[in-house]
Every structure is written in C-alpha cells, then in structure tokens.
Design a protein around this motif. Structure first.
Motif, PDB file in Angstrom:
ATOM      1  N   MET A  78       0.843  -1.210   0.000  1.00 43.62           N
ATOM      2  CA  MET A  78       0.000   0.000   0.000  1.00 43.62           C
ATOM      3  C   MET A  78       0.873   1.252   0.000  1.00 43.62           C
ATOM      4  O   MET A  78       0.529   2.271  -0.604  1.00 43.62           O
ATOM      5  CB  MET A  78      -0.938   0.013   1.215  1.00 43.62           C
ATOM      6  N   LEU A 100       1.568  -5.095   5.417  1.00 43.62           N
ATOM      7  CA  LEU A 100       1.750  -4.943   6.858  1.00 43.62           C
ATOM      8  C   LEU A 100       0.494  -4.245   7.370  1.00 43.62           C
ATOM      9  O   LEU A 100       0.273  -3.062   7.099  1.00 43.62           O
ATOM     10  CB  LEU A 100       3.003  -4.121   7.165  1.00 43.62           C
ATOM     11  N   ASN A 102      -1.392  -2.742  10.124  1.00 44.26           N
ATOM     12  CA  ASN A 102      -1.376  -2.227  11.496  1.00 44.26           C
ATOM     13  C   ASN A 102      -2.388  -1.096  11.667  1.00 44.26           C
ATOM     14  O   ASN A 102      -2.286  -0.286  12.576  1.00 44.26           O
ATOM     15  CB  ASN A 102       0.039  -1.772  11.901  1.00 44.26           C
ATOM     16  N   ILE A 103      -3.333  -1.010  10.727  1.00 47.09           N
ATOM     17  CA  ILE A 103      -4.428  -0.036  10.835  1.00 47.09           C
ATOM     18  C   ILE A 103      -5.736  -0.784  10.628  1.00 47.09           C
ATOM     19  O   ILE A 103      -5.768  -1.777   9.897  1.00 47.09           O
ATOM     20  CB  ILE A 103      -4.297   1.104   9.796  1.00 47.09           C
ATOM     21  N   ASN A 105      -8.392   0.062   9.017  1.00 49.81           N
ATOM     22  CA  ASN A 105      -9.064   0.234   7.721  1.00 49.81           C
ATOM     23  C   ASN A 105      -8.145  -0.095   6.553  1.00 49.81           C
ATOM     24  O   ASN A 105      -8.203   0.536   5.499  1.00 49.81           O
ATOM     25  CB  ASN A 105      -9.575   1.678   7.596  1.00 49.81           C
ATOM     26  N   TYR A 106      -7.258  -1.069   6.750  1.00 47.43           N
ATOM     27  CA  TYR A 106      -6.361  -1.467   5.647  1.00 47.43           C
ATOM     28  C   TYR A 106      -7.208  -2.005   4.499  1.00 47.43           C
ATOM     29  O   TYR A 106      -8.036  -2.901   4.691  1.00 47.43           O
ATOM     30  CB  TYR A 106      -5.363  -2.522   6.138  1.00 47.43           C
ATOM     31  N   PRO A 107      -6.991  -1.464   3.287  1.00 44.46           N
ATOM     32  CA  PRO A 107      -7.845  -1.881   2.160  1.00 44.46           C
ATOM     33  C   PRO A 107      -7.580  -3.330   1.758  1.00 44.46           C
ATOM     34  O   PRO A 107      -6.639  -3.958   2.239  1.00 44.46           O
ATOM     35  CB  PRO A 107      -7.420  -0.935   1.033  1.00 44.46           C
ATOM     36  N   GLU A 111      -6.895  -5.660  -4.328  1.00 38.79           N
ATOM     37  CA  GLU A 111      -7.075  -4.426  -5.094  1.00 38.79           C
ATOM     38  C   GLU A 111      -5.762  -3.642  -5.151  1.00 38.79           C
ATOM     39  O   GLU A 111      -5.424  -3.022  -6.168  1.00 38.79           O
ATOM     40  CB  GLU A 111      -8.188  -3.595  -4.448  1.00 38.79           C
ATOM     41  N   ILE A 112      -5.022  -3.670  -4.047  1.00 36.80           N
ATOM     42  CA  ILE A 112      -3.727  -2.978  -4.016  1.00 36.80           C
ATOM     43  C   ILE A 112      -2.776  -3.615  -5.032  1.00 36.80           C
ATOM     44  O   ILE A 112      -2.149  -2.923  -5.848  1.00 36.80           O
ATOM     45  CB  ILE A 112      -3.119  -3.053  -2.596  1.00 36.80           C
TER      46      ILE A 112
ATOM     47  N   GLY B 346      -5.585   3.593  -6.778  1.00 32.67           N
ATOM     48  CA  GLY B 346      -5.937   2.444  -5.946  1.00 32.67           C
ATOM     49  C   GLY B 346      -6.253   2.874  -4.529  1.00 32.67           C
ATOM     50  O   GLY B 346      -6.279   4.055  -4.208  1.00 32.67           O
ATOM     51  N   PRO B 347      -6.520   1.895  -3.687  1.00 35.44           N
ATOM     52  CA  PRO B 347      -6.938   2.199  -2.321  1.00 35.44           C
ATOM     53  C   PRO B 347      -5.728   2.500  -1.433  1.00 35.44           C
ATOM     54  O   PRO B 347      -4.847   1.660  -1.296  1.00 35.44           O
ATOM     55  CB  PRO B 347      -7.613   0.901  -1.874  1.00 35.44           C
ATOM     56  N   VAL B 348      -5.661   3.698  -0.874  1.00 36.09           N
ATOM     57  CA  VAL B 348      -4.568   4.042   0.033  1.00 36.09           C
ATOM     58  C   VAL B 348      -5.168   4.666   1.283  1.00 36.09           C
ATOM     59  O   VAL B 348      -5.833   5.699   1.207  1.00 36.09           O
ATOM     60  CB  VAL B 348      -3.581   5.028  -0.617  1.00 36.09           C
ATOM     61  N   ALA B 349      -4.968   4.020   2.422  1.00 32.62           N
ATOM     62  CA  ALA B 349      -5.474   4.555   3.691  1.00 32.62           C
ATOM     63  C   ALA B 349      -4.351   5.290   4.398  1.00 32.62           C
ATOM     64  O   ALA B 349      -3.185   4.917   4.257  1.00 32.62           O
ATOM     65  CB  ALA B 349      -5.979   3.405   4.559  1.00 32.62           C
ATOM     66  N   PRO B 350      -4.688   6.339   5.148  1.00 32.04           N
ATOM     67  CA  PRO B 350      -3.639   6.996   5.929  1.00 32.04           C
ATOM     68  C   PRO B 350      -3.065   6.001   6.937  1.00 32.04           C
ATOM     69  O   PRO B 350      -3.768   5.105   7.408  1.00 32.04           O
ATOM     70  CB  PRO B 350      -4.361   8.135   6.656  1.00 32.04           C
ATOM     71  N   ARG B 351      -1.772   6.128   7.211  1.00 28.64           N
ATOM     72  CA  ARG B 351      -1.152   5.239   8.193  1.00 28.64           C
ATOM     73  C   ARG B 351      -0.440   6.132   9.211  1.00 28.64           C
ATOM     74  O   ARG B 351       0.738   6.423   9.088  1.00 28.64           O
ATOM     75  CB  ARG B 351      -0.174   4.284   7.524  1.00 28.64           C
ATOM     76  N   VAL B 354       1.799   5.084  15.471  1.00 35.05           N
ATOM     77  CA  VAL B 354       1.064   4.451  16.577  1.00 35.05           C
ATOM     78  C   VAL B 354       2.034   4.141  17.713  1.00 35.05           C
ATOM     79  O   VAL B 354       3.241   4.117  17.518  1.00 35.05           O
ATOM     80  CB  VAL B 354       0.409   3.123  16.133  1.00 35.05           C
TER      81      VAL B 354
END
Lengths: 198, 540
Positions: A78, A100, A102-103, A105-107, A111-112, B346-351, B354
């Motif tokens: 990602m 990896l 660690n969130i 809402n990992y897509p 699709e990635i 494509g799908p990219v979520a904020p990371r 943590v």
C-alpha cells in the motif's frame, strides 16, 4: 545519469538501512548523493519515506520533484501506491507483495496488488516468504533491495558486499541471512520483471 | 561561499555537518535537549567522543542555552542546539545574551520544522534573531551548513555576540557529501570580567545601547556571506529572491539547461540592503522563495507600498501561506510546466504513527480510560511525547497537547475553575523539562489534580536519549516538591495490572487535593537498545 528513488515502507521496516547501503555504494562509485529522510514522530509504525537521489552531476534539491522518480522501492504494497505522484513516465515500481496491516481500515490487498500490476513497469516480490527462506524474517528490506538491484545504476557486487558489511556487527549468521535475502530478492525480480527491459 | 579546501569528504546529515563543524571550530562543549529535527546534532558530537569536548543532554533548552552561555563566559567556544519551539523555552537567556555579549564564541543551531513533520507549530526562528538583534546564517545545503557554522564561530568572537544558524527539517535530515577543513584547537580566553554580564538596569541600558550601535558591524559581517547575486537572463522582467533551502529548489527547476532569471540567494540576516535593492531595481516582478514564514517578503514589502516591483510569494497567494516549501511548489510559482504527475491510484489509507506493540503507555492510558468512565466529567490534559499518540483512536484517552509541561499547569488552572476530575498525563523527561514548576504550584495549594507521570526511563519519541530522572530518583524529586507520600503512588503498567492501575487512579481522582501516580516501566524500544548494548559489551 540520474536516478531518483523514493524509498517507502512502514516505520520499523528498515527503510533507512536500505538508504544507508545505497548511499555507501553510490559514493564508492563516485556518484553525487542526496538523501532526505524522516525522523521523529513519523517513525512510530506510520508511513515512512526517504528521497534518495543519485547522479553523476551535482544535485540541487534534497526532495525529488513529483513525476521524476525512476524508481519507487517499497517494502509494503500500500505504501508503494502512496508515492505514485513521484513516479516518472516509464518509471519502475519495485514493491513487496506482503501487506503490513497495522491499521483497522487497511484496504483489500487484492485491489492494491492489482493496482500495482497495472503500472507498466513493476516488480512484486513476496518479501515475507523470501526473508523467511533466507533465515531472517526481519530481512524483508534486504529482499527488496535485492529486488531493486537490477534497476539501479550501482554494482550488484558492491551492493551485496555493503549488505554484509552493514550487518557485520550483528554477527555472521545475521549478516549472511541478509546477504541471502538480497540474493533471493534479486533472483525473484529477474524472474518476474515486467514490461520492456531497461 | 569560498570553496572548501580538500579535507576528508563525509556523507553527513545537515545536523551532522553542523556538529562536525562545531567540533572542528574548537568547541569545548555542546548543549541540547532532544527535539526533532535537531536531535542528531548533539548525538553526533557524543558519538565522536572527542577528548576535551563536553556533550551532555541538558534538562531543557533554557538550561542548555545558559550552560552554553556560561561556557562562553569562561572563555571557551560552545554550541547549543534545539528545535524551533525549544527556542521559546530558551528565549529568556537568548534575548539577554545579545545584551551581555559573549566571550568565547557562542553559536545557536536551531532547526525549524516547516510543515510540522514532528512539531506543534511552524514558527520561524529568523524572527527571533531579528527580535534579539543578532546575526542569523541560513545555509542552503550540507556543505554550507559545515562552512557557515565555522564562520559563525569567527563572527561570534569578532563581534562579541551569539550567532544563530537556522536549519529547516529538509536540511537537518538530509544527507550529502561534505568536504571538511582543517580542525582548529580550542584557544580559550580568560574568563569574562566587568559589568556587562550583570544585567542590572544601569548596566543593561549600556549593553542594549551597545547592541544597537553594533548593528552596523552585524550587517557588515553578514553581508560578506549572507547574499549572492546571479545575473541570469532578464527575460520577462521576473527576478527571484531565494533563501536557504529554497535556493536548491530554484536551481532544480532550471536543471534542464534553462538560464536562471536574475536571482539573489539569501543565506544570512539581517538582510543585505544593497543586495535586495539591487535585485528590486532589476525587475518588474520579484518572486520570494523561503521556507517558513514570509519573513523576507514582509520585510521588503514595506508599508505603505512604495515605488517598487510587484512582490510575489506566500502573501499574495503565489505560494501557500502555510506548510513546507517543495520543488513542485517552486516550479508552479515560476509558472514552469512540470512533468505529467500521476494521481495516487488504488486504495490508500492513511497510516498514522502508533504506539509500539507492548508500549507501557498503552496500559496506563487504557486504565485511564476505565477510570474516567468510573469518575465521569473530567479531562486529561496531556503533553509532548509518544503518549500524545494516545489522542488518536483506538485510545482517544487525552484531551490536550500544547507545549512542554503544559499538562500540569492546565490541569491546575482547570481544577481551580472547578473541573473535576482534572488530570495531567506527562512523560518522565517532559516532567523534568517543564513539569516540576507547575507541580510546585499544585502542591503548595494542594490543588485537586491527579498527575500521571509516564516513567518509561527514556526520551522515547526522539530515539531514546537518557532522561534527567527516572525510577526512585524521579519519585524523590516528586516527593521533594511537596507531594504528600500517601498520595504519591507507583504502578507498573502491564496488561495484567490494568485493573489495579484503574483502582489507584479512581482513588486519587476522588482525593480532593494533589496526587501523583507514577507509572513506571521501561520503553520497549529502549529495552531492546539496552539489550543490544549489553550483548555488544558482553562480546567485547
């Protein structure tokens, strides 16, 4: 010759170790180098990137302008997508296929990976499996460095020697596992290389 | 910039170039409190372990500056480094050190963080230099950082004033090859004498007058290296002023062989009047490129507008008013076509960052959440450190983060407004930095606040520097500040202890006076580092 590289991954994956090895070899080959990295808060398991520029001429900016990176080298799939605005026309994405997560809402990983496969020049490597095969699950970063090596203006022998040197202080067993990880990554990339060969 | 003599060439971060230059300039000591992006300056000096150079972390930036000033008073050269907001803490000695003047050379390296990669604001330290009427040098690259720090020590001793060297994140944290010059040994002077250092009003008036009168010399000293003109191609009447790292972005946009417009590179302040006047006279329109505040832009605008070319930059919207400067923004401001740029596909979520797996803060904050549910209506004021991440999901355990030590002061103020329960959550290092003084207030008045000190025995966020007090030492400090023993509790933040911690917190939150709960367990990253060092020592 210029080679602008965006290194990407997640804090803790050893992005800066990759950068340090590339820096050292580029200098041995008498290239100019600039390498901007992120420290501090961003390192805590968040998205991490480093801009690494190698050239046979003086380099002006520490940051790579968008659309100019010959290579995106990512230890996490990602994270490879996050930096696509920097990829040059005809540039290559070399990415790990191992997510990896660690969130929350990992897509969807399919699709990635499908998005990466649509990039004309891409290499996807299962770095997690190969690192395990090499004998050190923490060596995913060296798998990816090996996978990127066919696309770099740097000597493969010097790169491999620098990998060994970088881990020498951790003992022979760890150094050799990282060397093997580099080799397995390189072999995988040569088998999987897509698009026109450069 | 004069070409450097052919010394050894090293690949250095901007921070490391500053550090090495200070060593080569003959310092006897370096002083700092960790803070991104300045931490690597002192770390580098510590790693070099040069005999005769003292390099210890200070308890906060004010202390660091005062220690450096004391070293200068004693006749030795000193480097003090900090991040931009650290200079707020050190502002008192910084402002007054222009009035006392210095004896041994004193250089302040301050690293600004435009774009707030790891900070609470993007304040611009050049404004502090102007405020204090002190010279400020702003290198464009790592080589200039090395050269300018060496020159800064010369200027400092020649003028008898501290000199600021301003870095930004992208220079502090970017590596390039630096050619070094012959190191010089420290050559200490005798300790300072006379009344200049006793800032009674009668002496301070004299010192301030001297500082004002010395501005001519300050300007002359900076003019030599503070600005450099490229004639360039007059073209469409546009000229460019580019400061520090922005100069590189300007060059980057002209690498294809296109000639630069008439351009002025600024790398020192106060601004060189001749250089600025020259470039303004040569153009119909001037684009100002600088990282941080529109400092040059505001300076040259004047008020009311006079007979001058149109000024473009961060104030007229040519560039964004906030955020970090990039080569792409500079390219757009120059109205040059860039490359076709892809969108993120494509799908990219904020990371977001943590807390590490196994982090002791997580156990304490989980327990805090449970305690807040048991005694509802309260707030947890917090502070600067890894635990600030406790504001994000899934914990969402804290309500504020303002500046170093603010948690306790704000909890005290809120408690005096009747807020119950009023909690402060602060780390061991932040507590020693700026938490002790507000705790004295709370203890003296027995204000009903509950202060949680997260004692992980290190400065975690910046990579594990030693903390000023931890464990029993820390407990003794807290007791010594007047917190009664029966309300000074210690807990061990582990998952299996969460219920116990919650119980302790609830008891103290119900206590109508001051209480401190120390949650004591070593940072997991620090524990790994210590184990690694232990193994190394065992094999050595």
């Amino acid at each position: 010759m210029k080679c602008d590289i965006v290194l990407a991954g997640v804090g803790g994956q050893g992005i800066l170790s990759i950068a340090a090895i590339l820096d050292a070899v580029a200098l041995k080959q008498d290239f100019s180098v600039k390498q901007a990295e992120v420290h501090g808060m961003a390192q805590r398991g968040g998205a991490v990137q480093s801009h690494l520029r190698i050239s046979d001429r003086p380099i002006a900016s520490d940051l790579i302008p968008q659309g100019e990176a010959e290579l995106i080298l990512s230890v996490e799939p990602m994270e490879a997508l996050r930096y696509l605005p920097w990829l040059a026309d005809g540039g290559t994405v070399v990415s790990s296929a191992s997510p990896l997560v660690n969130i929350p809402n990992y897509p969807g990983i399919e699709e990635i990976l499908a998005t990466i496969r649509r990039i004309p020049r891409h290499v996807l490597v299962d770095s997690r499996v190969l690192a395990k095969e090499a004998g050190n699950t923490r060596a995913e970063n060296m798998v990816m460095l090996g996978a990127a090596s066919p696309f770099l203006p740097l000597s493969t022998d010097l790169l491999r020697a620098e990998v060994i040197a970088a881990f020498a202080s951790r003992g022979d067993r760890i150094a050799e596992a990282n060397g093997r990880a580099f080799d397995l990554g390189r072999e995988a990339a040569q088998g999987a290389r897509c698009g026109p060969r450069g | 910039m004069s070409p450097s003599s052919a010394g050894p060439r090293e690949l250095l971060l901007g921070d490391e170039a500053v550090a090495l230059a200070a060593i080569h300039a003959g310092i006897s000591g370096a002083f700092a409190y960790p803070g991104t992006p300045s931490t690597e300056i002192l770390e580098y000096i510590q790693r070099q372990a040069v005999p005769g150079i003292s390099a210890c972390w200070s308890t906060n930036e004010k202390v660091a500056y005062e220690e450096a000033l004391g070293m200068s008073y004693a006749g030795h050269r000193a480097l003090v480094s900090m991040k931009h907001v650290g200079l707020n803490v050190a502002a008192d000695p910084f402002m007054n050190s222009g009035i006392t003047g210095v004896n041994g050379g004193l250089v302040l390296a301050v690293a600004d963080d435009p774009g707030m990669h790891s900070s609470q604001n993007e304040q611009d330290s050049r404004i502090y230099a102007r405020f204090a009427m002190l010279p400020c040098l702003e290198p464009c690259d790592q080589q200039m950082a090395y050269d300018m720090v060496r020159q800064a020590f010369d200027i400092s001793e020649r003028l008898g004033l501290p000199v600021m060297v301003r870095l930004v994140t992208r220079l502090a944290h970017s590596r390039a090859v630096v050619a070094t010059k012959e190191p010089r040994p420290p050559d200490p002077r005798p300790p300072a004498e006379g009344r200049a250092w006793i800032l009674l009003p009668v002496n301070a008036r004299v010192g301030y007058r001297r500082l004002v009168d010395r501005q001519v010399e300050v300007r002359a000293a900076v003019a030599e290296l503070g600005c450099s003109r490229r004639e360039g191609a007059p073209g469409n009447g546009l000229a460019v002023i580019a400061a520090g790292i922005a100069w590189n972005y300007l060059l980057e946009c002209h690498l294809g062989g296109e000639e630069l417009p008439p351009s002025l590179r600024v790398s020192g302040y106060p601004l060189c009047e001749e250089g600025i006047a020259g470039i303004l006279a040569a153009a119909e329109e001037v684009l100002v490129l600088e990282d941080g505040y529109p400092f040059i832009e505001e300076t040259i605008q004047g008020f009311p507008p006079r007979d001058r070319p149109r000024i473009r930059g961060r104030l007229d919207g040519t560039l964004p008013r906030t955020g970090e400067l990039t080569p792409d923004l500079v390219r757009a401001a120059l109205e040059r076509a860039g490359h076709e740029v892809r969108e993120v596909e494509g799908p990219v979520a904020p990371r977001p960052p943590v807390l590490c797996s196994g982090c002791p803060h997580a156990d304490t904050l989980e327990a805090l959440n449970a305690a807040m549910r048991a005694v509802p209506g309260g707030r947890a004021f917090s502070d600067i450190g890894c635990y600030t991440l406790g504001a994000l999901p899934p914990l969402e355990a804290i309500h504020t983060c303002v500046d170093m030590g603010a948690s306790i002061g704000m909890a005290v103020g809120a408690a005096r407004a009747g807020l119950r329960p009023s909690l402060a959550v602060i780390g061991d290092s932040t507590f020693m930095h700026s938490g002790m003084t507000p705790l004295v207030d709370a203890a003296r008045e027995d204000t009903p606040v509950t202060i949680i000190i997260l004692d992980n025995s290190t400065v975690g966020m910046t990579g594990g520097q030693p903390t000023a007090a931890t464990g029993d030492e820390l407990r003794r400090v807290v007791a010594g500040l007047g917190v009664p023993e029966e309300h000074l509790r210690t807990v061990v933040p582990l998952p299996k202890k969460r219920e116990e911690i919650t119980r302790v917190l609830v008891e103290e939150m119900n206590h109508p006076g001051v209480s401190v709960v120390i949650a004591s367990r070593t940072c997991v990253q620090e524990a790994k580092r210590r184990a690694r060092r232990g193994r190394k020592e065992a094999t050595a």
